[in-house]
Each structure stands twice: as structure tokens, then as C-alpha cells.
Design an enzyme around this catalytic site. Structure first.
Site, PDB file in Angstrom:
ATOM      1  CB  THR A  46      -3.407   3.775 -22.508  1.00 53.86           C
ATOM      2  OG1 THR A  46      -3.067   3.743 -23.892  1.00 53.86           O
ATOM      3  CG2 THR A  46      -4.844   4.237 -22.368  1.00 53.86           C
TER       4      THR A  46
ATOM      5  CG  ASP B 134      -6.935  10.826 -24.779  1.00 56.02           C
ATOM      6  OD1 ASP B 134      -5.971  10.026 -24.720  1.00 56.02           O
ATOM      7  OD2 ASP B 134      -8.115  10.496 -24.518  1.00 56.02           O
TER       8      ASP B 134
ATOM      9  CE1 TYR C 138      -4.234   1.051  -0.298  1.00 63.45           C
ATOM     10  CE2 TYR C 138      -4.494  -1.137   0.651  1.00 63.45           C
ATOM     11  CZ  TYR C 138      -5.022  -0.050  -0.042  1.00 63.45           C
ATOM     12  OH  TYR C 138      -6.314  -0.094  -0.471  1.00 63.45           O
TER      13      TYR C 138
ATOM     14  NE  ARG D 163      -5.836  -3.602 -19.919  1.00 64.39           N
ATOM     15  CZ  ARG D 163      -5.807  -3.587 -21.265  1.00 64.39           C
ATOM     16  NH1 ARG D 163      -5.043  -4.406 -21.943  1.00 64.39           N
ATOM     17  NH2 ARG D 163      -6.556  -2.729 -21.916  1.00 64.39           N
TER      18      ARG D 163
ATOM     19  CD  GLU E 299      -4.877   5.398   0.508  1.00 65.28           C
ATOM     20  OE1 GLU E 299      -4.823   6.119   1.523  1.00 65.28           O
ATOM     21  OE2 GLU E 299      -5.903   4.768   0.175  1.00 65.28           O
TER      22      GLU E 299
ATOM     23  CE  LYS F 142      -5.966   2.321 -25.639  1.00 65.75           C
ATOM     24  NZ  LYS F 142      -6.931   3.443 -25.754  1.00 65.75           N
TER      25      LYS F 142
HETATM   26  C1  LIG Z   1      -7.987   3.831 -25.013  1.00 66.20           C
HETATM   27  C2  LIG Z   1      -8.331   5.261 -24.850  1.00 66.20           C
HETATM   28  C3  LIG Z   1      -8.628   5.809 -23.596  1.00 66.20           C
HETATM   29  C4  LIG Z   1      -8.900   4.985 -22.361  1.00 66.20           C
HETATM   30  O1  LIG Z   1      -8.005   4.086 -21.966  1.00 66.20           O
HETATM   31  P1  LIG Z   1      -8.436   2.917 -20.934  1.00 66.20           P
HETATM   32  O2  LIG Z   1      -7.129   2.475 -20.368  1.00 66.20           O
HETATM   33  O3  LIG Z   1      -9.162   1.899 -21.714  1.00 66.20           O
HETATM   34  O4  LIG Z   1      -9.297   3.552 -19.883  1.00 66.20           O
HETATM   35  C5  LIG Z   1      -8.798   7.174 -23.502  1.00 66.20           C
HETATM   36  N1  LIG Z   1      -8.705   7.964 -24.576  1.00 66.20           N
HETATM   37  C6  LIG Z   1      -8.463   7.472 -25.798  1.00 66.20           C
HETATM   38  C7  LIG Z   1      -8.365   8.409 -26.954  1.00 66.20           C
HETATM   39  C8  LIG Z   1      -8.282   6.103 -25.983  1.00 66.20           C
HETATM   40  O5  LIG Z   1      -8.071   5.629 -27.200  1.00 66.20           O
END
Ligand SMILES: *Cc1c(COP(=O)(O)O)cnc(C)c1O
Length: 430
Positions: free
Chosen positions: A235, A209, A56, A244, A58, A238
Site C-alpha cells: 500500500t 506483501d 479517463y 491511499r 484505461e 501506510k
Molecule cells: C493493509 C494491508 C493490505 C490491504 O491494503 P488496503 O489498501 O487496505 O486494501 C494488504 N496486505 C497487508 C499485509 C496489509 O497490511
């Protein structure tokens, strides 16, 4: 199902061991063409599956609410240092459990409830967290959405790209507090300069994003939004090929607010095992080999898009600049929906996801499109000739979808290619 190298990690639970074995077999004997997936390295998996899951922590390094965080502090600091160096950012937060959490934390940090945000509409390529009616984000903030230009049948004009004139007009009319750049289903480059210019014209903050292109940016195959944006979210699983999770980069002036929005604003204890996995991935992404990889991801997507075009599929926006290929199925076969195509391809050993295309007449559950991506199979070593073959196999499977033996023969060929390009062929357990 036979044993996989991962069996060594689980000995006492035969049901889970068996399921992991079967999933290992699925991942390595069928084609993974989901644009948001990748094959992470054994080093990332080892860190993610480590003893850190017990701890933990936090708070943040040097400011924890629990004892015993001396080593965890070093791990999280290392992850933050590697990440700021990788993207040239002032500040990093590596605690978001996912990309969605990262986005909501930035909204919480930079906005008051009810503030206006300009973001891309879901059916035009945006993400749920960009204010979709199905997402809680739309209940807290007032989202106004921009989209893409109409489809063009004139080959000299690229259609279905972000409608910058409309974006600018909306920004001037709505005076948003925040503009969100970035998409989940969009195969063209998004210019951070243009977004910054428009944000400055109307005094808005800019969030980029980069969930999808983060790896391409780290590898130098895509422009870096960090110098232009107030905050960059992404993320780690990807194109960046880590565990993840999510992360946020921001300007120093927003650092305190963003850290507080992640914890205690959004989350409780951070997943330090994931953070260790992120640190490993950030180091991997800083190597020249990773830049070669992301260049191949983009080159493979271009070949794949062209080969699918030759098979009669219409490619949304006429091609790709990144790792995605978005296919409009209607020209290939007016009767074929994204849902049926995804299901047929699954039977043929080709894993994809259905996706709405801009101005799709079908619902998000049915759709007229497929979104494809090259990151995972490029990690496995596939190149131009394999992606040409995959385009032919997809066409054969979809044309022969009523014929079980046609699908079985595609599946056999898929298994053969996958056997020659196993991402974990050299995996060993110690
Ligand atoms: C995949 C994605 C997210 C969210 O990611 P998660 O890990 O699935 O919550 C946010 N914004 C965009 C543009 C994405 O492609």
C-alpha cells in the site's frame, strides 16, 4: 469547530467543509496510533486533490483506450520510474486502487483457480486477502496457512515469531504454487531470504506483501524483498506516507501478466490523481530525510514497547523490529478486552485499533489485544520522551476507565502534546 487550512479547498458545500474541519481537528488534537495510518504531506494531498480526477485513462502509458492522455502518460511513467528506482525493481504497476487489489491481481496473474497458496493465517497476523474464509480469495484459490511459534515465557527465547520449521514442512507437504510472505499485525522483521529459500526448495513462486513495511524498506530501515520475490505488493498510504492506494513491483518475466491482471483483469480506469500523489510520495521517500524518518519510526516503536512493558502490558513477541507494537491486554487486566480498550482510549483522545493476538481466545470483534504504531506521530515530530508519556497516559486511561474525570484529564494532556506536535503546523494554502 473553527477553521482549518483545508477550508480553502471547499467553498460551496458548507456541510462537507464543516465535517472536514472537524476531522482536521480530530486528527491534530488526538493521538493517531493506528499502525497503518500516517500524515501525508500537503504536496501529496495537492496532487491527489488535483484536476487529474477528471481524466479517463484505461490502459497503460502509450497504450490507452481514450484520447487526451499525453500528460497523464508522462505522470504515470514518472511514477513508475520513481518507484522502480526507489526499490531497485524491474517493473512497477502503480494502478492498484488498494493493497487488497494489488494482492488479488498478483494471484490472478500467477495462479489458476484452485491452485494452492501458502500464506499467514489472519489470527496469527496475516491479512484478509491471505485466504481468510471471509475473503473471496479463499473461494478462488486453495489457501493453506502457517502461523507463529508459541509464546515464550523464557526471556532468552523470542516466541510468537513466524514458525519457519512449520512453514518449510507445510511447503514440502503441500507443494504450493505460490508462497505469500508478509503480515498486517506482526512486529518482527520478515526475512525475504528464508522465504525464497523455502520457495526454491519446492519450486514455488514468492509474493512478498510489504503493505506495512514498504516505507521502512524505502527508507533503508528494513531489508528489501525485491531481489528475492517474484512480486512485491504494498500500500502507498501506510509507512510509505503517500496517498491511499496500492502498487506492485515484479520481475520482468511477470510484468505483462501482472499489468493485464490489474487492468482489465481487476479494475477499470486508473485513478491518475492518486497516481500523481504516489509519484510525489515516491520522490519524498527517496530523500535522505525519509531514511531518518523511518529510523525514528523504528526507534520510537522500541521505546514505546519498552515503556508499555513497564506499565504492565505484555508485548507480543517480546518487542518490535518495525513500526508496530502489539499488546496483549490480559496481563495488564484479565477483564479488559481489545474492544473496550479501544473505546476507552478513544474517549481519552488516543486512537488505536483492537486486534487479535496469536491464539486469541476472544473473537475478532472483541479480541484480547491492541495493535499500535508509531508512523503517524513520528511524522508529527514526536520522539522517545513523547512515546514514554503516551505509554503512561494509556495505562492511566485504562486503569481509570470507570472514572470520567480521569479520562478527561488524560484527554487534556493528550491535546496539549498534540498541540505541540501538529503535523500540519506549517501547512499553507496557496
Ligand atoms: C493493509 C494491508 C493490505 C490491504 O491494503 P488496503 O489498501 O487496505 O486494501 C494488504 N496486505 C497487508 C499485509 C496489509 O497490511
Amino acid at each position: 469547530m473553527g477553521s482549518s487550512p483545508f477550508d480553502a479547498y471547499i467553498t460551496a458545500d458548507s456541510e462537507i467543509t464543516d465535517l472536514l474541519s472537524r476531522e482536521w481537528h480530530r486528527q491534530t488534537s488526538t493521538l493517531q496510533l493506528i499502525a497503518s495510518e500516517n500524515f501525508t504531506s500537503p504536496a501529496v494531498m495537492a496532487a491527489t486533490g488535483s484536476i487529474l480526477t477528471n481524466k479517463y485513462a484505461e490502459g497503460y502509458p502509450g497504450r490507452r483506450y481514450y484520447g487526451g492522455n499525453q500528460i497523464v502518460d508522462e505522470i504515470e511513467d514518472l511514477a513508475r520510474r520513481r518507484l522502480t528506482a526507489l526499490f531497485g525493481a524491474d517493473h512497477a504497476n502503480v494502478q492498484p486502487h488498494s493493497g487488497a487489489n494489488a494482492n488479488v491481481a498478483v494471484y490472478q496473474a500467477l495462479l489458476e483457480p484452485g491452485d494452492t497458496v501458502l500464506a499467514m493465517r489472519l489470527d496469527q497476523g496475516g491479512h484478509l486477502t491471505h485466504g481468510s474464509p471471509a475473503s473471496m480469495t479463499s473461494k478462488i484459490w486453495r489457501f493453506v496457512s502457517y502461523g507463529v511459534t508459541p509464546r515464550s515465557d523464557d526471556p532468552s527465547i523470542i516466541g510468537e515469531i513466524i514458525d519457519v520449521d512449520n512453514l518449510r514442512a507445510l511447503a514440502h507437504a503441500e507443494r504450493p504454487k505460490l508462497i505469500v510472505a508478509g503480515a498486517t499485525s506482526y512486529s518482527r522483521q520478515i526475512s525475504p531470504e528464508i522465504f525464497r529459500e523455502i520457495a526454491d526448495e519446492v519450486g514455488a513462486l514468492l509474493m512478498f506483501d510489504a503493505a506495512h513495511p514498504a516505507g521502512l524498506i524505502a527508507g533503508g530501515s528494513h531489508p528489501n524483498p525485491v531481489p528475492y520475490a517474484d512480486a512485491v505488493t504494498f500500500t502507498t498510504h501506510k509507512t510509505l506516507r503517500g496517498p491511499r492506494g496500492g502498487a506492485i513491483l515484479c520481475r520482468e518475466e511477470h510484468a505483462k501478466k501482472i499489468d493485464s491482471a490489474v487492468f482489465p483483469g481487476q479494475q477499470g480506469g486508473p485513478l491518475e490523481h492518486s497516481i500523481a500523489g504516489k509519484a510525489v510520495a515516491f520522490k519524498e521517500a527517496s530523500s535522505p530525510a525519509f531514511g531518518d524518518y523511518t529510523d525514528r519510526v523504528v526507534a520510537n516503536a522500541r521505546v514505546f514497547a519498552a515503556a508499555l512493558g513497564q506499565q504492565g502490558f505484555r508485548i507480543v513477541s517480546g518487542g518490535t523490529d518495525n513500526h508496530q507494537v502489539i499488546v496483549d491486554l490480559r496481563e495488564f487486566d484479565a477483564e479488559l478486552t481489545g474492544k473496550v480498550a479501544q473505546e476507552v482510549l478513544d474517549v481519552a483522545g488516543i486512537t488505536t485499533n483492537r486486534n487479535q493476538i496469536p491464539d486469541d481466545p476472544r473473537s475478532p470483534f472483541i479480541t484480547s489485544g491492541l495493535r499500535l504504531g508509531t508512523p503517524a506521530q513520528t511524522t508529527a515530530g514526536m520522539g522517545a520522551s513523547e512515546f514514554q508519556t503516551i505509554a503512561e497516559l494509556m495505562s492511566r486511561a485504562l486503569r481509570g476507565r470507570a472514572d470520567e474525570s480521569a479520562l478527561a484529564s488524560v484527554r487534556d494532556e493528550v491535546a496539549e502534546i498534540c498541540g505541540a506536535f501538529n503535523p500540519y503546523a506549517t501547512f499553507t494554502t496557496h
